[in-house]
Design a protein around this motif. Structure first.
Motif, PDB file in Angstrom:
ATOM      1  N   ALA A  78     -43.573   3.855  18.312  1.00  0.00           N
ATOM      2  CA  ALA A  78     -44.081   2.962  19.446  1.00  0.00           C
ATOM      3  C   ALA A  78     -43.109   3.249  20.564  1.00  0.00           C
ATOM      4  CB  ALA A  78     -43.926   1.522  18.855  1.00  0.00           C
ATOM      5  N   ILE A  79     -41.813   3.343  20.395  1.00  0.00           N
ATOM      6  CA  ILE A  79     -41.091   3.792  21.872  1.00  0.00           C
ATOM      7  C   ILE A  79     -41.299   5.041  22.179  1.00  0.00           C
ATOM      8  CG2 ILE A  79     -38.706   4.010  22.433  1.00  0.00           C
ATOM      9  CD1 ILE A  79     -37.899   1.764  20.344  1.00  0.00           C
ATOM     10  N   ALA A  80     -41.649   6.119  21.315  1.00  0.00           N
ATOM     11  CA  ALA A  80     -41.959   7.238  21.979  1.00  0.00           C
ATOM     12  C   ALA A  80     -43.400   7.565  22.724  1.00  0.00           C
ATOM     13  CB  ALA A  80     -42.028   8.371  20.608  1.00  0.00           C
ATOM     14  N   ILE A  81     -44.172   6.553  22.223  1.00  0.00           N
ATOM     15  CA  ILE A  81     -45.478   6.493  22.854  1.00  0.00           C
ATOM     16  C   ILE A  81     -45.382   5.737  24.269  1.00  0.00           C
ATOM     17  CG2 ILE A  81     -47.969   5.539  22.926  1.00  0.00           C
ATOM     18  CD1 ILE A  81     -47.784   6.277  19.802  1.00  0.00           C
ATOM     19  N   PHE A  82     -44.744   4.717  24.083  1.00  0.00           N
ATOM     20  CA  PHE A  82     -44.596   3.745  25.333  1.00  0.00           C
ATOM     21  C   PHE A  82     -43.708   4.769  26.348  1.00  0.00           C
ATOM     22  CE2 PHE A  82     -41.743   0.854  27.939  1.00  0.00           C
ATOM     23  CZ  PHE A  82     -42.900   0.403  28.573  1.00  0.00           C
ATOM     24  N   SER A  83     -42.928   5.395  26.132  1.00  0.00           N
ATOM     25  CA  SER A  83     -41.948   6.198  27.101  1.00  0.00           C
ATOM     26  C   SER A  83     -42.772   7.268  27.639  1.00  0.00           C
ATOM     27  CB  SER A  83     -40.674   6.766  26.576  1.00  0.00           C
ATOM     28  OG  SER A  83     -40.707   7.607  25.325  1.00  0.00           O
ATOM     29  N   THR A  84     -43.511   8.016  26.864  1.00  0.00           N
ATOM     30  CA  THR A  84     -44.261   8.886  27.248  1.00  0.00           C
ATOM     31  C   THR A  84     -45.371   8.363  28.259  1.00  0.00           C
ATOM     32  OG1 THR A  84     -44.485  10.127  25.307  1.00  0.00           O
ATOM     33  CG2 THR A  84     -46.319  10.687  26.746  1.00  0.00           C
ATOM     34  N   ILE A  85     -45.896   7.152  28.100  1.00  0.00           N
ATOM     35  CA  ILE A  85     -46.896   6.660  29.038  1.00  0.00           C
ATOM     36  C   ILE A  85     -46.315   6.421  30.343  1.00  0.00           C
ATOM     37  CG2 ILE A  85     -48.261   4.604  29.526  1.00  0.00           C
ATOM     38  CD1 ILE A  85     -48.951   4.621  26.632  1.00  0.00           C
ATOM     39  N   VAL A  86     -45.035   5.999  30.254  1.00  0.00           N
ATOM     40  CA  VAL A  86     -44.361   5.253  31.619  1.00  0.00           C
ATOM     41  C   VAL A  86     -43.830   6.814  32.347  1.00  0.00           C
ATOM     42  CG1 VAL A  86     -42.318   4.599  32.197  1.00  0.00           C
ATOM     43  CG2 VAL A  86     -43.220   3.280  30.526  1.00  0.00           C
ATOM     44  N   THR A  87     -43.416   7.922  31.522  1.00  0.00           N
ATOM     45  CA  THR A  87     -43.050   8.937  32.209  1.00  0.00           C
ATOM     46  C   THR A  87     -44.470   9.558  32.927  1.00  0.00           C
ATOM     47  OG1 THR A  87     -41.345   9.541  30.407  1.00  0.00           O
ATOM     48  CG2 THR A  87     -42.243  11.439  31.770  1.00  0.00           C
ATOM     49  N   VAL A  88     -45.674   9.771  32.308  1.00  0.00           N
ATOM     50  CA  VAL A  88     -46.785  10.417  32.799  1.00  0.00           C
ATOM     51  C   VAL A  88     -47.081   9.242  34.307  1.00  0.00           C
ATOM     52  CG1 VAL A  88     -49.237  10.393  32.532  1.00  0.00           C
ATOM     53  CG2 VAL A  88     -47.689  11.400  30.832  1.00  0.00           C
ATOM     54  N   ALA A  89     -47.055   8.141  33.985  1.00  0.00           N
ATOM     55  CA  ALA A  89     -47.314   7.315  35.122  1.00  0.00           C
ATOM     56  C   ALA A  89     -46.251   7.626  36.270  1.00  0.00           C
ATOM     57  CB  ALA A  89     -47.259   5.697  34.706  1.00  0.00           C
TER      58      ALA A  89
END
Length: 53
Positions: free
Chosen positions: A28-39
């Motif tokens: 869950a943290i990996a997916i969330f951090s990936t979304i934040v990085t792309v944003a």
């Protein structure tokens, strides 16, 4: 790049196979951090655009 996309797809598909009772916090943290990085990358490129307020 192609291998990384395949690994990400495999990880997403295996989410449904796990128990619904326990949350995999690492995933869950990996997916969330990936979304934040792309944003953040998108905002970085959009700030140079003249159309962005």
């Amino acid at each position: 790049m192609r291998k990384m996309g395949l690994k990400a797809l495999t990880a997403i598909l295996t989410i449904g196979r796990r128990s619904k009772k326990h949350v995999d916090w690492t995933l869950a943290i990996a997916i969330f951090s990936t979304i934040v990085t792309v944003a953040l990358i998108a905002l970085y490129f959009l700030q140079d655009s003249t159309d962005f307020p």
